[in-house]
Scaffold this motif. Structure first.
Motif, PDB file in Angstrom:
ATOM      1  N   ARG A   8       0.850  -1.189   0.000  1.00  0.00           N
ATOM      2  CA  ARG A   8       0.000   0.000   0.000  1.00  0.00           C
ATOM      3  C   ARG A   8       0.884   1.238   0.000  1.00  0.00           C
ATOM      4  NH1 ARG A   8      -5.567  -0.680   1.832  1.00  0.00           N
ATOM      5  NH2 ARG A   8      -5.992  -2.894   1.750  1.00  0.00           N
ATOM      6  N   PRO A   9       0.328   2.400  -0.334  1.00  0.00           N
ATOM      7  CA  PRO A   9       1.133   3.621  -0.421  1.00  0.00           C
ATOM      8  C   PRO A   9       1.952   3.938   0.831  1.00  0.00           C
ATOM      9  CG  PRO A   9      -0.964   3.985  -1.482  1.00  0.00           C
ATOM     10  CD  PRO A   9      -1.041   2.624  -0.825  1.00  0.00           C
ATOM     11  N   ALA A  10       1.403   3.740   2.011  1.00  0.00           N
ATOM     12  CA  ALA A  10       2.153   4.031   3.241  1.00  0.00           C
ATOM     13  C   ALA A  10       3.370   3.124   3.372  1.00  0.00           C
ATOM     14  CB  ALA A  10       1.247   3.893   4.459  1.00  0.00           C
ATOM     15  N   GLU A  11       3.204   1.850   2.993  1.00  0.00           N
ATOM     16  CA  GLU A  11       4.321   0.911   3.042  1.00  0.00           C
ATOM     17  C   GLU A  11       5.367   1.262   1.989  1.00  0.00           C
ATOM     18  OE1 GLU A  11       2.383  -3.273   4.259  1.00  0.00           O
ATOM     19  OE2 GLU A  11       1.423  -2.268   2.559  1.00  0.00           O
ATOM     20  N   ALA A  12       4.912   1.676   0.804  1.00  0.00           N
ATOM     21  CA  ALA A  12       5.835   2.090  -0.249  1.00  0.00           C
ATOM     22  C   ALA A  12       6.634   3.310   0.203  1.00  0.00           C
ATOM     23  CB  ALA A  12       5.069   2.403  -1.535  1.00  0.00           C
ATOM     24  N   ALA A  13       5.978   4.226   0.893  1.00  0.00           N
ATOM     25  CA  ALA A  13       6.656   5.421   1.400  1.00  0.00           C
ATOM     26  C   ALA A  13       7.775   5.026   2.363  1.00  0.00           C
ATOM     27  CB  ALA A  13       5.656   6.349   2.088  1.00  0.00           C
ATOM     28  N   ALA A  14       7.497   4.077   3.241  1.00  0.00           N
ATOM     29  CA  ALA A  14       8.515   3.617   4.189  1.00  0.00           C
ATOM     30  C   ALA A  14       9.684   2.958   3.462  1.00  0.00           C
ATOM     31  CB  ALA A  14       7.896   2.653   5.197  1.00  0.00           C
ATOM     32  N   LEU A  15       9.381   2.158   2.444  1.00  0.00           N
ATOM     33  CA  LEU A  15      10.441   1.500   1.678  1.00  0.00           C
ATOM     34  C   LEU A  15      11.313   2.505   0.933  1.00  0.00           C
ATOM     35  CD1 LEU A  15       8.485  -1.522   0.152  1.00  0.00           C
ATOM     36  CD2 LEU A  15      10.293  -1.625   1.881  1.00  0.00           C
ATOM     37  N   LEU A  16      10.682   3.564   0.421  1.00  0.00           N
ATOM     38  CA  LEU A  16      11.403   4.576  -0.346  1.00  0.00           C
ATOM     39  C   LEU A  16      12.034   5.654   0.530  1.00  0.00           C
ATOM     40  CD1 LEU A  16       8.831   5.007  -3.237  1.00  0.00           C
ATOM     41  CD2 LEU A  16      11.132   4.046  -3.439  1.00  0.00           C
ATOM     42  N   GLY A  17      11.618   5.732   1.780  1.00  0.00           N
ATOM     43  CA  GLY A  17      12.148   6.751   2.675  1.00  0.00           C
ATOM     44  C   GLY A  17      11.592   8.136   2.391  1.00  0.00           C
ATOM     45  N   VAL A  18      10.342   8.185   1.929  1.00  0.00           N
ATOM     46  CA  VAL A  18       9.664   9.454   1.649  1.00  0.00           C
ATOM     47  C   VAL A  18       8.322   9.462   2.368  1.00  0.00           C
ATOM     48  CG1 VAL A  18      10.789   9.713  -0.612  1.00  0.00           C
ATOM     49  CG2 VAL A  18       8.570   8.582  -0.470  1.00  0.00           C
ATOM     50  N   CYS A  19       7.634  10.597   2.343  1.00  0.00           N
ATOM     51  CA  CYS A  19       6.313  10.647   2.974  1.00  0.00           C
ATOM     52  C   CYS A  19       5.258  10.060   2.024  1.00  0.00           C
ATOM     53  CB  CYS A  19       5.955  12.070   3.393  1.00  0.00           C
ATOM     54  SG  CYS A  19       5.628  13.182   2.029  1.00  0.00           S
ATOM     55  N   ARG A  20       4.124   9.736   2.590  1.00  0.00           N
ATOM     56  CA  ARG A  20       3.041   9.119   1.810  1.00  0.00           C
ATOM     57  C   ARG A  20       2.575  10.025   0.679  1.00  0.00           C
ATOM     58  NH1 ARG A  20      -2.840   7.989   2.989  1.00  0.00           N
ATOM     59  NH2 ARG A  20      -2.625   9.873   4.208  1.00  0.00           N
ATOM     60  N   GLU A  21       2.522  11.332   0.925  1.00  0.00           N
ATOM     61  CA  GLU A  21       2.089  12.277  -0.113  1.00  0.00           C
ATOM     62  C   GLU A  21       3.022  12.229  -1.321  1.00  0.00           C
ATOM     63  OE1 GLU A  21      -0.069  14.800  -2.315  1.00  0.00           O
ATOM     64  OE2 GLU A  21      -0.687  13.839  -0.453  1.00  0.00           O
ATOM     65  N   THR A  22       4.309  12.047  -1.087  1.00  0.00           N
ATOM     66  CA  THR A  22       5.267  11.943  -2.198  1.00  0.00           C
ATOM     67  C   THR A  22       4.957  10.720  -3.052  1.00  0.00           C
ATOM     68  OG1 THR A  22       6.964  13.086  -0.927  1.00  0.00           O
ATOM     69  CG2 THR A  22       7.713  11.748  -2.788  1.00  0.00           C
ATOM     70  N   VAL A  23       4.547   9.634  -2.428  1.00  0.00           N
ATOM     71  CA  VAL A  23       4.167   8.424  -3.175  1.00  0.00           C
ATOM     72  C   VAL A  23       2.974   8.729  -4.071  1.00  0.00           C
ATOM     73  CG1 VAL A  23       3.253   6.078  -2.957  1.00  0.00           C
ATOM     74  CG2 VAL A  23       5.138   6.828  -1.502  1.00  0.00           C
ATOM     75  N   TYR A  24       1.985   9.466  -3.552  1.00  0.00           N
ATOM     76  CA  TYR A  24       0.822   9.815  -4.370  1.00  0.00           C
ATOM     77  C   TYR A  24       1.212  10.743  -5.513  1.00  0.00           C
ATOM     78  CZ  TYR A  24      -2.453   7.483  -1.281  1.00  0.00           C
ATOM     79  OH  TYR A  24      -3.136   6.530  -0.582  1.00  0.00           O
ATOM     80  N   VAL A  25       2.129  11.653  -5.275  1.00  0.00           N
ATOM     81  CA  VAL A  25       2.618  12.536  -6.347  1.00  0.00           C
ATOM     82  C   VAL A  25       3.308  11.702  -7.432  1.00  0.00           C
ATOM     83  CG1 VAL A  25       4.294  14.353  -6.907  1.00  0.00           C
ATOM     84  CG2 VAL A  25       2.812  14.588  -4.910  1.00  0.00           C
ATOM     85  N   LEU A  26       4.132  10.751  -7.027  1.00  0.00           N
ATOM     86  CA  LEU A  26       4.823   9.883  -7.985  1.00  0.00           C
ATOM     87  C   LEU A  26       3.818   9.056  -8.790  1.00  0.00           C
ATOM     88  CD1 LEU A  26       7.783   8.689  -5.737  1.00  0.00           C
ATOM     89  CD2 LEU A  26       7.961  10.121  -7.793  1.00  0.00           C
ATOM     90  N   MET A  27       2.752   8.586  -8.140  1.00  0.00           N
ATOM     91  CA  MET A  27       1.728   7.805  -8.852  1.00  0.00           C
ATOM     92  C   MET A  27       0.980   8.688  -9.849  1.00  0.00           C
ATOM     93  SD  MET A  27       0.126   5.084  -6.120  1.00  0.00           S
ATOM     94  CE  MET A  27      -0.438   6.305  -4.958  1.00  0.00           C
ATOM     95  N   ARG A  28       0.604   9.893  -9.420  1.00  0.00           N
ATOM     96  CA  ARG A  28      -0.133  10.793 -10.320  1.00  0.00           C
ATOM     97  C   ARG A  28       0.704  11.202 -11.524  1.00  0.00           C
ATOM     98  NH1 ARG A  28      -2.252  13.034  -5.465  1.00  0.00           N
ATOM     99  NH2 ARG A  28      -0.602  14.574  -5.439  1.00  0.00           N
ATOM    100  N   SER A  29       2.006  11.357 -11.326  1.00  0.00           N
ATOM    101  CA  SER A  29       2.885  11.779 -12.425  1.00  0.00           C
ATOM    102  C   SER A  29       3.222  10.631 -13.371  1.00  0.00           C
ATOM    103  CB  SER A  29       4.178  12.377 -11.867  1.00  0.00           C
ATOM    104  OG  SER A  29       4.987  11.357 -11.295  1.00  0.00           O
ATOM    105  N   GLY A  30       2.891   9.395 -12.963  1.00  0.00           N
ATOM    106  CA  GLY A  30       3.177   8.240 -13.804  1.00  0.00           C
ATOM    107  C   GLY A  30       4.549   7.641 -13.573  1.00  0.00           C
ATOM    108  N   ARG A  31       5.309   8.195 -12.650  1.00  0.00           N
ATOM    109  CA  ARG A  31       6.653   7.664 -12.373  1.00  0.00           C
ATOM    110  C   ARG A  31       6.616   6.398 -11.531  1.00  0.00           C
ATOM    111  NH1 ARG A  31      10.506  11.822  -9.983  1.00  0.00           N
ATOM    112  NH2 ARG A  31      11.965  10.141 -10.380  1.00  0.00           N
TER     113      ARG A  31
END
Length: 60
Positions: A8-31
């Motif tokens: 889930r996005p929160a878990e992805a954020a922890a794996l990437l070392g970023v906040c959850r909002e950054t994960v949503y930004v990355l998803m919206r941008s297609g990255r």
């Protein structure tokens, strides 16, 4: 027990070392690829690997 293939996005954020909002930004941008499963948004672990590999290539 089977190995997980997505997080889930929160878990992805922890794996990437970023906040959850950054994960949503990355998803919206297609990255960062994600899939919708009912009301849940899931991120394949392969998508996280692809994002990290792409960033390494960009930095080189």
């Amino acid at each position: 027990m089977t190995e997980r293939k997505s997080v889930r996005p929160a878990e992805a954020a922890a794996l990437l070392g970023v906040c959850r909002e950054t994960v949503y930004v990355l998803m919206r941008s297609g990255r960062l690829r994600s899939i919708k499963a009912g009301r849940a948004r899931l991120i394949p672990l392969t998508a996280i690997d692809e994002l990290l590999s792409a960033d390494e290539e960009f930095a080189a």
